[in-house]
Write a protein that holds these residues in place. Structure first.
Motif, PDB file in Angstrom:
ATOM      1  N   PRO A 174      -5.514   5.198  18.945  1.00 14.84           N
ATOM      2  CA  PRO A 174      -6.553   6.160  18.563  1.00 14.84           C
ATOM      3  C   PRO A 174      -6.481   6.492  17.073  1.00 14.84           C
ATOM      4  O   PRO A 174      -5.471   6.235  16.405  1.00 14.84           O
ATOM      5  N   ASN A 175      -7.570   7.067  16.564  1.00 13.30           N
ATOM      6  CA  ASN A 175      -7.581   7.514  15.176  1.00 13.30           C
ATOM      7  C   ASN A 175      -6.426   8.476  14.944  1.00 13.30           C
ATOM      8  O   ASN A 175      -6.132   9.316  15.789  1.00 13.30           O
ATOM      9  N   GLY A 176      -5.772   8.324  13.798  1.00 13.60           N
ATOM     10  CA  GLY A 176      -4.677   9.217  13.444  1.00 13.60           C
ATOM     11  C   GLY A 176      -3.329   8.840  14.024  1.00 13.60           C
ATOM     12  O   GLY A 176      -2.345   9.545  13.815  1.00 13.60           O
ATOM     13  N   ALA A 177      -3.267   7.729  14.739  1.00 14.59           N
ATOM     14  CA  ALA A 177      -2.006   7.327  15.375  1.00 14.59           C
ATOM     15  C   ALA A 177      -1.031   6.688  14.386  1.00 14.59           C
ATOM     16  O   ALA A 177       0.143   6.553  14.708  1.00 14.59           O
ATOM     17  N   LYS A 195      -1.870   3.617  12.506  1.00  4.89           N
ATOM     18  CA  LYS A 195      -2.079   2.168  12.354  1.00  4.89           C
ATOM     19  C   LYS A 195      -2.204   1.774  10.881  1.00  4.89           C
ATOM     20  O   LYS A 195      -1.535   0.854  10.415  1.00  4.89           O
ATOM     21  N   SER A 196      -3.057   2.468  10.146  1.00 10.64           N
ATOM     22  CA  SER A 196      -3.244   2.157   8.720  1.00 10.64           C
ATOM     23  C   SER A 196      -1.973   2.427   7.934  1.00 10.64           C
ATOM     24  O   SER A 196      -1.636   1.690   7.002  1.00 10.64           O
ATOM     25  N   THR A 197      -1.254   3.468   8.295  1.00 10.30           N
ATOM     26  CA  THR A 197       0.014   3.777   7.627  1.00 10.30           C
ATOM     27  C   THR A 197       1.018   2.661   7.861  1.00 10.30           C
ATOM     28  O   THR A 197       1.714   2.229   6.931  1.00 10.30           O
ATOM     29  N   GLN A 218     -10.053  -1.422   6.328  1.00  7.54           N
ATOM     30  CA  GLN A 218     -11.146  -0.925   7.146  1.00  7.54           C
ATOM     31  C   GLN A 218     -12.319  -0.433   6.306  1.00  7.54           C
ATOM     32  O   GLN A 218     -13.437  -0.370   6.795  1.00  7.54           O
ATOM     33  N   GLU A 219     -12.099  -0.109   5.048  1.00  7.81           N
ATOM     34  CA  GLU A 219     -13.204   0.263   4.194  1.00  7.81           C
ATOM     35  C   GLU A 219     -13.921  -1.011   3.775  1.00  7.81           C
ATOM     36  O   GLU A 219     -13.306  -2.003   3.453  1.00  7.81           O
TER      37      GLU A 219
END
Length: 155
Positions: A35-38, A40-42, A71-72
């Motif tokens: 989910p968002n904020g989990a 992944k990007s970090t 993702q951007e």
């Protein structure tokens, strides 16, 4: 090969993940889903070396390269879907544009044109289009979409 051993990361007292360990061997592909904020990007920013983990180690085998699409979305001009999919490095993208311009202008006999074709071939450019078409087809693009300007497609 990519190895993460006991990797942890927190921001402002919030632990995103801790004691993450994984190994990705040559030829393997993985997906990180959550989910968002989990985090992944970090996690990707740690793997790419853009940030440091609080604990643990990340080891990327010498000579290993990572492919990563942020993702951007990047600004898109008049490039077609296929042109964007095959322009994997700035040099290949520039060579593709030069070759196409010279061919359009009927300057295919110039030495610079042949030099550009040789360099494009050295970089594996002639193998990119068939591979890009297979990948795009796997992402539900139709053959008719390949030559459409990317900016006409939805997100």
């Amino acid at each position: 090969m990519l190895t993460l051993s006991g990797v942890s990361k927190s921001y402002g007292g919030r632990t995103l993940f801790e004691e993450v360990s994984l190994q990705v061997n040559v030829g393997e592909r993985i997906a990180i889903v959550g989910p968002n904020g989990a985090g992944k990007s970090t996690l990707f920013s740690l793997i790419l070396g853009q940030n440091e983990p609080d604990d643990g180690t990340i080891v990327l085998e010498r000579g290993c390269t990572l492919g990563y699409l942020p993702q951007e979305t990047a600004p898109v001009g008049e490039e077609t879907i296929l042109q964007l999919a095959t322009a994997i490095t700035p040099e290949i993208g520039k060579l593709q544009k030069q070759i196409l311009d010279w061919e359009t202008e009927g300057k295919g006999e110039e030495e610079a044109y042949h030099d550009a074709l040789s360099r494009f071939d050295e970089l594996g450019g002639h193998r990119l289009e068939p591979k890009a078409k297979r990948i795009l087809s796997g992402l539900a693009f139709r053959d008719a979409d390949f030559d459409k300007p990317a900016h006409t497609m939805s997100g």
